[in-house]
Design a protein around this motif. Structure first.
Motif, PDB file in Angstrom:
ATOM      1  N   LEU A  88       0.823  -1.393   0.006  1.00  0.00           N
ATOM      2  CA  LEU A  88       0.098   0.043  -0.010  1.00  0.00           C
ATOM      3  C   LEU A  88       0.794   1.330  -0.089  1.00  0.00           C
ATOM      4  CD1 LEU A  88      -2.472  -1.304   2.513  1.00  0.00           C
ATOM      5  CD2 LEU A  88      -3.084  -0.566   0.231  1.00  0.00           C
ATOM      6  N   LEU A  89       1.907   1.378   0.852  1.00  0.00           N
ATOM      7  CA  LEU A  89       2.801   2.321   0.842  1.00  0.00           C
ATOM      8  C   LEU A  89       3.455   2.573  -0.522  1.00  0.00           C
ATOM      9  CD1 LEU A  89       4.223   1.970   4.467  1.00  0.00           C
ATOM     10  CD2 LEU A  89       2.863   3.774   3.624  1.00  0.00           C
ATOM     11  N   PHE A  90       4.097   1.559  -1.148  1.00  0.00           N
ATOM     12  CA  PHE A  90       4.876   1.836  -2.366  1.00  0.00           C
ATOM     13  C   PHE A  90       3.734   2.056  -3.272  1.00  0.00           C
ATOM     14  CE2 PHE A  90       8.423  -0.387  -0.748  1.00  0.00           C
ATOM     15  CZ  PHE A  90       9.527   0.076  -1.480  1.00  0.00           C
ATOM     16  N   TYR A  91       2.724   1.700  -3.372  1.00  0.00           N
ATOM     17  CA  TYR A  91       1.668   2.052  -4.293  1.00  0.00           C
ATOM     18  C   TYR A  91       1.122   3.492  -4.351  1.00  0.00           C
ATOM     19  CZ  TYR A  91      -2.471   1.921  -7.331  1.00  0.00           C
ATOM     20  OH  TYR A  91      -3.112   1.836  -8.395  1.00  0.00           O
ATOM     21  N   GLY A  92       1.026   3.940  -2.944  1.00  0.00           N
ATOM     22  CA  GLY A  92       0.611   5.252  -2.980  1.00  0.00           C
ATOM     23  C   GLY A  92       1.476   6.253  -3.168  1.00  0.00           C
ATOM     24  N   LEU A  93       2.784   6.095  -2.799  1.00  0.00           N
ATOM     25  CA  LEU A  93       4.015   6.941  -3.237  1.00  0.00           C
ATOM     26  C   LEU A  93       4.225   6.932  -4.685  1.00  0.00           C
ATOM     27  CD1 LEU A  93       6.620   5.812  -0.363  1.00  0.00           C
ATOM     28  CD2 LEU A  93       5.329   8.123  -0.603  1.00  0.00           C
ATOM     29  N   ALA A  94       3.958   5.896  -5.418  1.00  0.00           N
ATOM     30  CA  ALA A  94       4.051   5.795  -6.857  1.00  0.00           C
ATOM     31  C   ALA A  94       2.913   6.698  -7.400  1.00  0.00           C
ATOM     32  CB  ALA A  94       4.069   4.470  -7.505  1.00  0.00           C
ATOM     33  N   LEU A  95       1.828   6.530  -6.739  1.00  0.00           N
ATOM     34  CA  LEU A  95       0.634   7.242  -7.470  1.00  0.00           C
ATOM     35  C   LEU A  95       1.066   8.824  -6.853  1.00  0.00           C
ATOM     36  CD1 LEU A  95      -2.274   5.190  -6.290  1.00  0.00           C
ATOM     37  CD2 LEU A  95      -1.646   5.704  -8.729  1.00  0.00           C
ATOM     38  N   LEU A  96       1.303   8.978  -6.069  1.00  0.00           N
ATOM     39  CA  LEU A  96       1.832  10.577  -5.382  1.00  0.00           C
ATOM     40  C   LEU A  96       2.771  11.220  -6.322  1.00  0.00           C
ATOM     41  CD1 LEU A  96       0.646  12.374  -3.315  1.00  0.00           C
ATOM     42  CD2 LEU A  96       2.787  11.486  -2.013  1.00  0.00           C
ATOM     43  N   ASN A  97       3.676  10.256  -6.828  1.00  0.00           N
ATOM     44  CA  ASN A  97       4.566  10.863  -7.759  1.00  0.00           C
ATOM     45  C   ASN A  97       4.080  10.978  -9.294  1.00  0.00           C
ATOM     46  OD1 ASN A  97       7.236  11.537  -8.674  1.00  0.00           O
ATOM     47  ND2 ASN A  97       7.628   9.420  -9.629  1.00  0.00           N
ATOM     48  N   ALA A  98       3.232  10.192  -9.709  1.00  0.00           N
ATOM     49  CA  ALA A  98       2.601  10.205 -10.836  1.00  0.00           C
ATOM     50  C   ALA A  98       1.553  11.143 -10.998  1.00  0.00           C
ATOM     51  CB  ALA A  98       1.798   8.656 -11.135  1.00  0.00           C
ATOM     52  N   SER A  99       1.015  11.586  -9.779  1.00  0.00           N
ATOM     53  CA  SER A  99      -0.056  12.742  -9.908  1.00  0.00           C
ATOM     54  C   SER A  99       0.360  14.031 -10.535  1.00  0.00           C
ATOM     55  CB  SER A  99      -0.382  13.015  -8.364  1.00  0.00           C
ATOM     56  OG  SER A  99       0.647  13.963  -7.567  1.00  0.00           O
ATOM     57  N   LEU A 152      -5.968   9.620  -4.252  1.00  0.00           N
ATOM     58  CA  LEU A 152      -6.096   8.012  -4.429  1.00  0.00           C
ATOM     59  C   LEU A 152      -4.486   7.549  -3.633  1.00  0.00           C
ATOM     60  CD1 LEU A 152      -6.972   5.287  -4.946  1.00  0.00           C
ATOM     61  CD2 LEU A 152      -6.015   5.252  -7.284  1.00  0.00           C
ATOM     62  N   GLY A 153      -3.539   8.553  -3.915  1.00  0.00           N
ATOM     63  CA  GLY A 153      -2.071   7.866  -3.515  1.00  0.00           C
ATOM     64  C   GLY A 153      -2.148   8.372  -1.928  1.00  0.00           C
ATOM     65  N   ILE A 182      -1.331   5.472   1.098  1.00  0.00           N
ATOM     66  CA  ILE A 182      -0.432   5.833   1.977  1.00  0.00           C
ATOM     67  C   ILE A 182      -0.862   5.770   3.630  1.00  0.00           C
ATOM     68  CG2 ILE A 182       1.299   7.341   3.217  1.00  0.00           C
ATOM     69  CD1 ILE A 182       1.701   8.305  -0.080  1.00  0.00           C
ATOM     70  N   GLY A 183      -1.874   6.303   3.566  1.00  0.00           N
ATOM     71  CA  GLY A 183      -2.780   6.145   5.000  1.00  0.00           C
ATOM     72  C   GLY A 183      -3.212   4.950   5.526  1.00  0.00           C
ATOM     73  N   LEU A 184      -3.781   4.333   4.530  1.00  0.00           N
ATOM     74  CA  LEU A 184      -4.169   2.666   4.635  1.00  0.00           C
ATOM     75  C   LEU A 184      -2.765   1.729   4.994  1.00  0.00           C
ATOM     76  CD1 LEU A 184      -6.993   2.229   2.102  1.00  0.00           C
ATOM     77  CD2 LEU A 184      -7.401   2.205   4.472  1.00  0.00           C
ATOM     78  N   GLY A 185      -1.794   2.104   4.257  1.00  0.00           N
ATOM     79  CA  GLY A 185      -0.541   1.414   4.551  1.00  0.00           C
ATOM     80  C   GLY A 185       0.009   1.498   5.946  1.00  0.00           C
ATOM     81  N   GLN A 224      -1.682  -2.586  12.619  1.00  0.00           N
ATOM     82  CA  GLN A 224      -2.703  -3.563  12.753  1.00  0.00           C
ATOM     83  C   GLN A 224      -2.647  -4.611  11.562  1.00  0.00           C
ATOM     84  OE1 GLN A 224      -6.463  -1.357  12.360  1.00  0.00           O
ATOM     85  NE2 GLN A 224      -6.977  -1.790  14.352  1.00  0.00           N
ATOM     86  N   PRO A 225      -1.256  -5.382  11.738  1.00  0.00           N
ATOM     87  CA  PRO A 225      -0.920  -6.327  10.735  1.00  0.00           C
ATOM     88  C   PRO A 225      -1.660  -7.354  10.822  1.00  0.00           C
ATOM     89  CG  PRO A 225       0.670  -6.357  12.669  1.00  0.00           C
ATOM     90  CD  PRO A 225      -0.080  -4.931  12.726  1.00  0.00           C
ATOM     91  N   GLY A 226      -2.453  -7.597  11.553  1.00  0.00           N
ATOM     92  CA  GLY A 226      -3.332  -8.959  11.471  1.00  0.00           C
ATOM     93  C   GLY A 226      -4.536  -8.569  10.727  1.00  0.00           C
ATOM     94  N   TRP A 227      -4.639  -7.451  10.426  1.00  0.00           N
ATOM     95  CA  TRP A 227      -5.921  -7.014   9.484  1.00  0.00           C
ATOM     96  C   TRP A 227      -5.490  -6.855   8.112  1.00  0.00           C
ATOM     97  CZ3 TRP A 227     -10.869  -7.046  10.835  1.00  0.00           C
ATOM     98  CH2 TRP A 227     -11.251  -7.361  12.086  1.00  0.00           C
ATOM     99  N   GLY A 228      -4.239  -7.387   7.623  1.00  0.00           N
ATOM    100  CA  GLY A 228      -3.518  -7.077   6.318  1.00  0.00           C
ATOM    101  C   GLY A 228      -4.374  -7.319   5.131  1.00  0.00           C
ATOM    102  N   LEU A 229      -5.310  -8.266   5.145  1.00  0.00           N
ATOM    103  CA  LEU A 229      -6.251  -8.674   3.807  1.00  0.00           C
ATOM    104  C   LEU A 229      -7.239  -7.597   3.732  1.00  0.00           C
ATOM    105  CD1 LEU A 229      -6.452 -12.600   3.648  1.00  0.00           C
ATOM    106  CD2 LEU A 229      -5.360 -10.859   2.037  1.00  0.00           C
ATOM    107  N   ALA A 230      -7.840  -7.157   5.195  1.00  0.00           N
ATOM    108  CA  ALA A 230      -9.073  -6.428   5.126  1.00  0.00           C
ATOM    109  C   ALA A 230      -8.529  -5.058   4.543  1.00  0.00           C
ATOM    110  CB  ALA A 230      -9.341  -6.253   6.483  1.00  0.00           C
ATOM    111  N   TYR A 231      -7.100  -4.374   5.044  1.00  0.00           N
ATOM    112  CA  TYR A 231      -6.375  -3.135   4.239  1.00  0.00           C
ATOM    113  C   TYR A 231      -6.334  -3.210   2.899  1.00  0.00           C
ATOM    114  CZ  TYR A 231      -6.343  -0.988   8.888  1.00  0.00           C
ATOM    115  OH  TYR A 231      -6.673  -0.391  10.239  1.00  0.00           O
ATOM    116  N   PHE A 232      -5.762  -4.574   2.339  1.00  0.00           N
ATOM    117  CA  PHE A 232      -5.632  -4.729   1.036  1.00  0.00           C
ATOM    118  C   PHE A 232      -6.821  -4.727   0.269  1.00  0.00           C
ATOM    119  CE2 PHE A 232      -5.166  -7.097  -2.775  1.00  0.00           C
ATOM    120  CZ  PHE A 232      -3.846  -6.865  -3.192  1.00  0.00           C
ATOM    121  N   ALA A 233      -7.981  -5.152   0.696  1.00  0.00           N
ATOM    122  CA  ALA A 233      -9.285  -5.091   0.064  1.00  0.00           C
ATOM    123  C   ALA A 233      -9.779  -3.750   0.160  1.00  0.00           C
ATOM    124  CB  ALA A 233     -10.338  -6.014   0.653  1.00  0.00           C
ATOM    125  N   LEU A 234      -9.684  -3.050   1.191  1.00  0.00           N
ATOM    126  CA  LEU A 234     -10.115  -1.814   1.146  1.00  0.00           C
ATOM    127  C   LEU A 234      -9.326  -0.752   0.233  1.00  0.00           C
ATOM    128  CD1 LEU A 234     -12.032   0.179   2.964  1.00  0.00           C
ATOM    129  CD2 LEU A 234     -10.258   0.479   4.673  1.00  0.00           C
TER     130      LEU A 234
END
Length: 198
Positions: A125-136, A146-147, A151-154, A160-170
């Motif tokens: 999530l963090l890498f994707y958010g940073l890439a989007l922020l740069n692409a903006s 969106l970026g 980043i915020g979700l990452g 809350q690492p135990g909720w990783g799949l939920a954050y991925f889906a979100l």
């Protein structure tokens, strides 16, 4: 000149499609992990190296399938848009975005192999958010939002690492669907205010 230097051709419908793919992939990952580990994703984070390596082929196949499906959807909808506007799909900003995403994926694979499976989703999530922020800088301003949300979700997923799949889906699922619907209604829907500006 300014128009040719900006990657304006992202399609809102490709965002919706990518979000649906992410939700389906999250569900498949959840059911697989529940069948292989007593506590599913939570157990995977504490798994031994042999257990992690045993799960790796399925997880890589799932990730590869999700990436391929999301790319096919994105290419299908975005190609229609670039064709009508005379822009190229594989522009210089798009290539820079792809390099950042591949680097993030390889970093996350190393985390998984090194025994830190709980940090994989937050870092994706963090890498994707940073890439989007740069692409903006090269596309519509909504990409920045969106970026920042990724980043915020990452960061939350790190807490809350135990909720990783939920954050991925979100993030990858609902985030893309919401972004895609916003972009479609704002810029692509017939009669939308932004269609004449494209």
């Amino acid at each position: 000149m300014e128009r040719s230097s900006r990657f304006l051709s992202l399609s809102g419908l490709s965002g919706v499609g990518a979000g649906v793919v992410a939700l389906l992939g999250s569900a498949a990952g959840h059911f697989y992990l529940q069948s292989e580990f007593p506590d599913g994703y939570l157990r995977l984070m504490q798994a031994s190296e042999p257990e992690r390596r045993a799960a790796l082929p399925f997880l890589l196949l799932l990730a590869g399938g999700m990436i391929a499906a999301a790319l096919l959807v994105a290419v299908f909808f975005t190609r229609r848009r670039t064709h009508s506007s005379g822009q190229t799909l594989w522009s210089s900003p798009a290539r820079r975005l792809a390099v950042a995403l591949v680097a993030g994926e390889l970093f996350c694979l190393r985390l998984y192999l090194g025994g830190d499976a709980g940090m994989v989703v937050p870092c994706l999530l963090l890498f994707y958010g940073l890439a989007l922020l740069n692409a903006s800088k090269y596309t519509l301003d909504e990409i920045r939002l969106l970026g920042l949300s990724q980043i915020g979700l990452g960061l939350l997923a790190m807490l809350q690492p135990g909720w990783g799949l939920a954050y991925f889906a979100l993030g990858f699922g609902l985030g893309h669907i919401g972004y895609g619907l916003l972009m479609y209604n704002r810029y692509e829907r017939p009669g939308a205010a932004g269609t004449s500006a494209q």
